[in-house]
Design an enzyme around this catalytic site. Structure first.
Site, PDB file in Angstrom:
ATOM      1  N   GLY A 291      26.296  30.880  25.847  1.00 14.74           N
ATOM      2  CA  GLY A 291      26.555  30.173  24.737  1.00 14.74           C
ATOM      3  C   GLY A 291      25.792  28.725  24.807  1.00 14.74           C
ATOM      4  O   GLY A 291      25.425  28.207  25.905  1.00 14.74           O
TER       5      GLY A 291
ATOM      6  N   GLY B  77      25.126  20.946  25.329  1.00 18.49           N
ATOM      7  CA  GLY B  77      24.714  21.654  26.594  1.00 18.49           C
ATOM      8  C   GLY B  77      24.856  22.882  26.562  1.00 18.49           C
ATOM      9  O   GLY B  77      24.855  23.561  25.253  1.00 18.49           O
TER      10      GLY B  77
ATOM     11  N   LYS C 162      29.892  25.298  32.261  1.00 22.36           N
ATOM     12  CA  LYS C 162      29.392  24.502  31.085  1.00 22.36           C
ATOM     13  C   LYS C 162      28.596  23.139  31.605  1.00 22.36           C
ATOM     14  O   LYS C 162      29.147  22.388  32.234  1.00 22.36           O
ATOM     15  CB  LYS C 162      30.526  23.855  30.172  1.00 22.36           C
ATOM     16  CG  LYS C 162      30.353  23.174  29.309  1.00 22.36           C
ATOM     17  CD  LYS C 162      31.772  22.688  28.316  1.00 22.36           C
ATOM     18  CE  LYS C 162      31.353  21.809  27.230  1.00 22.36           C
ATOM     19  NZ  LYS C 162      32.722  21.770  26.323  1.00 22.36           N
TER      20      LYS C 162
ATOM     21  N   ASP D 144      37.845  19.572  17.113  1.00 16.59           N
ATOM     22  CA  ASP D 144      36.783  20.421  16.800  1.00 16.59           C
ATOM     23  C   ASP D 144      37.349  22.018  16.795  1.00 16.59           C
ATOM     24  O   ASP D 144      36.542  22.884  17.605  1.00 16.59           O
ATOM     25  CB  ASP D 144      35.630  20.358  17.593  1.00 16.59           C
ATOM     26  CG  ASP D 144      34.398  20.738  17.179  1.00 16.59           C
ATOM     27  OD1 ASP D 144      34.185  21.175  16.024  1.00 16.59           O
ATOM     28  OD2 ASP D 144      33.365  20.959  18.099  1.00 16.59           O
TER      29      ASP D 144
ATOM     30  N   VAL E 235      26.272  27.108  28.254  1.00 19.97           N
ATOM     31  CA  VAL E 235      27.386  27.598  29.156  1.00 19.97           C
ATOM     32  C   VAL E 235      26.888  28.836  29.832  1.00 19.97           C
ATOM     33  O   VAL E 235      26.127  29.790  28.797  1.00 19.97           O
ATOM     34  CB  VAL E 235      28.467  28.005  28.048  1.00 19.97           C
ATOM     35  CG1 VAL E 235      29.468  28.805  28.980  1.00 19.97           C
ATOM     36  CG2 VAL E 235      29.117  26.921  27.515  1.00 19.97           C
TER      37      VAL E 235
ATOM     38  N   GLY F  74      25.759  24.694  22.782  1.00 20.35           N
ATOM     39  CA  GLY F  74      26.416  23.850  22.150  1.00 20.35           C
ATOM     40  C   GLY F  74      25.544  22.474  21.690  1.00 20.35           C
ATOM     41  O   GLY F  74      24.473  22.472  22.362  1.00 20.35           O
ATOM     42  N   SER F  75      26.283  21.567  21.097  1.00 21.08           N
ATOM     43  CA  SER F  75      25.309  20.449  20.767  1.00 21.08           C
ATOM     44  C   SER F  75      25.133  19.691  21.895  1.00 21.08           C
ATOM     45  O   SER F  75      24.122  18.792  21.908  1.00 21.08           O
ATOM     46  CB  SER F  75      26.114  19.801  19.744  1.00 21.08           C
ATOM     47  OG  SER F  75      27.119  19.480  20.047  1.00 21.08           O
TER      48      SER F  75
END
Length: 476
Positions: free
Chosen positions: A199, A204, A220, A315, A206, A201-202
């Protein structure tokens, strides 16, 4: 193979001893034997590998001491003998002056310099006893006597104070999480290899990882080049260290130093709700979707009503809803969550979140309350049954996911996911009625102003009632 430069036999099932003839590999630069079942002593003639730069023997069953001959390896940059059964003194000359505690963690009984974070070695310190008594013991005795008198006086004063005021006992003892080093996370994720990336994300990435005891985890890793990542890490640690609910992602540990910060979380093998909604290889039936949304609502109910201080996720979206092997949903990613201390809402000057899921009052004014999560939940509730993202290209100008659902109240076949309901379905009428009830509930979650929105306790109750209607009909 005297010209061999790199030998990597890690992560196999090799057993036995390292042959002494390894000293013949004079040109060897890198030797990786980690995560096998090797045993015996480390060969003393390792010191003959004069060109060696990297040596990794971690995760085996080596015993005995670390050979001092390794001090002669002047090119050795990296050493890892962690997770073995080594004991005795860690050498401290040559390349060992540059190694850290991560090279030696989890062994039987190593001792050495303080930088290695192991116990000090016992030395033969026979000296002039009379001189020691005169120079050290007598002054020390006087100092100790003075300290004892001071401590007794402080205890006496404290006892007097305690007798005058009630004793407060903190019943919320923190849970104990296992300690996991940066080095172990590197091995667990194959040095955060692309093949383990699950994964983005903005703030970092995963990664999937396998710890030394075989536990599969999600790691993460925060991108510390972004200033917001530091704050996100701190917030997520603060929120997640005490929460515990079957529908919230479980934190196993955290790892933090000056240039690395990561959370170690329970791995969710079925990945995210978003993937199940929009990938062609996956399909969720009506009851599965309903159960997932009950799980999400239950997690929010705990955060809003059953935790010591209300927690607002801020979120909530399908990519932050993860599914385990049993398709039970877990809310994840508390990086911008807010703790409401003593009030029902708070105002923030800076708004973070995801377009399409943010409550209007949060997006425009930065006002945070549990009603923000309720709004986001309502949007997801619509999305999961109509299979349209709020950012879908069809929603332009005044048309939104919410207004589209609202305008189709009298003809739900226009909006419901075609995979869920057809007129040939034997339980068509029941599912149609349930879908209508679910969309009404979703609109109750997104109503304006926020004070009129339903709370998550009532959401859970209404969804469970709808589920029971379907299950009762299907049960013979």
């Amino acid at each position: 193979m005297k010209s061999l430069l790199v030998l990597d036999l890690s992560k196999n099932q090799f057993s036995g001893n390292i042959p002494s003839t390894i000293s013949l590999l004079q040109n060897l630069l890198q030797l990786y034997l980690s995560h096998n079942k090797l045993q015996g002593h480390m060969p003393p003639n390792f010191g003959a590998l004069v060109s060696l730069e990297y040596l990794d023997l971690s995760g085996n069953n080596f015993s005995g001491t670390i050979p001092t001959s390794l001090e002669a390896l002047k090119y050795l940059k990296y050493l890892n003998v962690s997770f073995n059964k080594l004991q005795g003194e860690i050498p401290n000359r040559g390349p060992f002056a540059n190694f850290t505690a991560e090279s030696f963690i989890s062994n039987l009984a190593l001792c050495g310099a303080p930088q290695f974070q192991v116990m000090a070695c016992e030395k033969d310190t026979r000296r002039n006893t009379k001189s020691l008594l005169l120079k050290c013991i007598v002054p020390l005795s006087v100092s100790l006597s003075t300290m004892i008198l001071v401590v007794l006086f402080i205890l006496w004063k404290r006892r007097q104070t305690e007798s005058e005021s009630p004793v407060q006992v903190d019943l919320l003892l923190p849970r104990m999480h296992r300690l996991i080093s940066h080095q172990e996370l590197l091995y667990a994720t194959s040095y955060f290899g692309e093949e383990n990336l699950i994964g983005k994300g903005s703030l970092g990435m995963v990664y999937k990882g396998v710890l030394s005891d075989g536990l599969i985890v999600a790691v993460k890793v925060f991108n510390l080049e972004l200033h917001a990542a530091f704050k996100s890490f701190e917030v997520e640690c603060e929120v997640m260290r005490n929460i515990r609910h079957r529908n919230l992602a479980k934190i196993i540990s955290s790892c933090s130093n000056l240039d690395f910060k990561a959370l170690v979380l329970e791995y969710m093998p079925k990945e995210s709700l978003e993937k199940w909604l929009y990938s062609h290889n996956y399909c969720l039936d009506f009851i599965q979707r309903l159960k997932i949304m009950i799980d999400v609502a239950s997690g929010l109910e705990y955060l809003h009503h059953d935790y010591s201080n209300p927690v607002v996720h801020c979120d909530l979206k399908p990519s932050n809803v993860l599914l385990d092997d049993d398709m039970v949903a877990h809310i994840s990613d508390f990086g911008i969550a807010k703790l409401l201390m003593g009030s029902e809402f708070m105002k923030r000057t800076k708004t973070l979140g995801t377009i399409g899921y943010m409550a209007p009052e949060y997006g425009s004014e930065g006002i945070v309350s549990t009603k923000c999560d309720t709004y986001s939940y309502g949007i997801i509730l619509m999305e999961i049954f109509v299979r349209k993202k709020p950012t879908d290209e069809m929603f332009v100008e005044e048309l939104t996911l919410k207004s589209w659902v609202e305008s189709s109240a009298n003809n739900i076949m226009e909006v419901i996911d075609a995979n869920l309901l057809t007129e040939e379905d034997e339980s068509f009428a029941l599912k149609q009625a349930c879908f209508s009830s679910i969309m009404t509930l979703a609109l109750d979650c997104t109503i304006e102003p926020p004070e009129k929105r339903i709370n998550m306790k009532d959401v859970v109750a209404r969804l469970k009632k709808i589920l029971n209607q379907i299950v009762d009909v299907r049960t013979p």
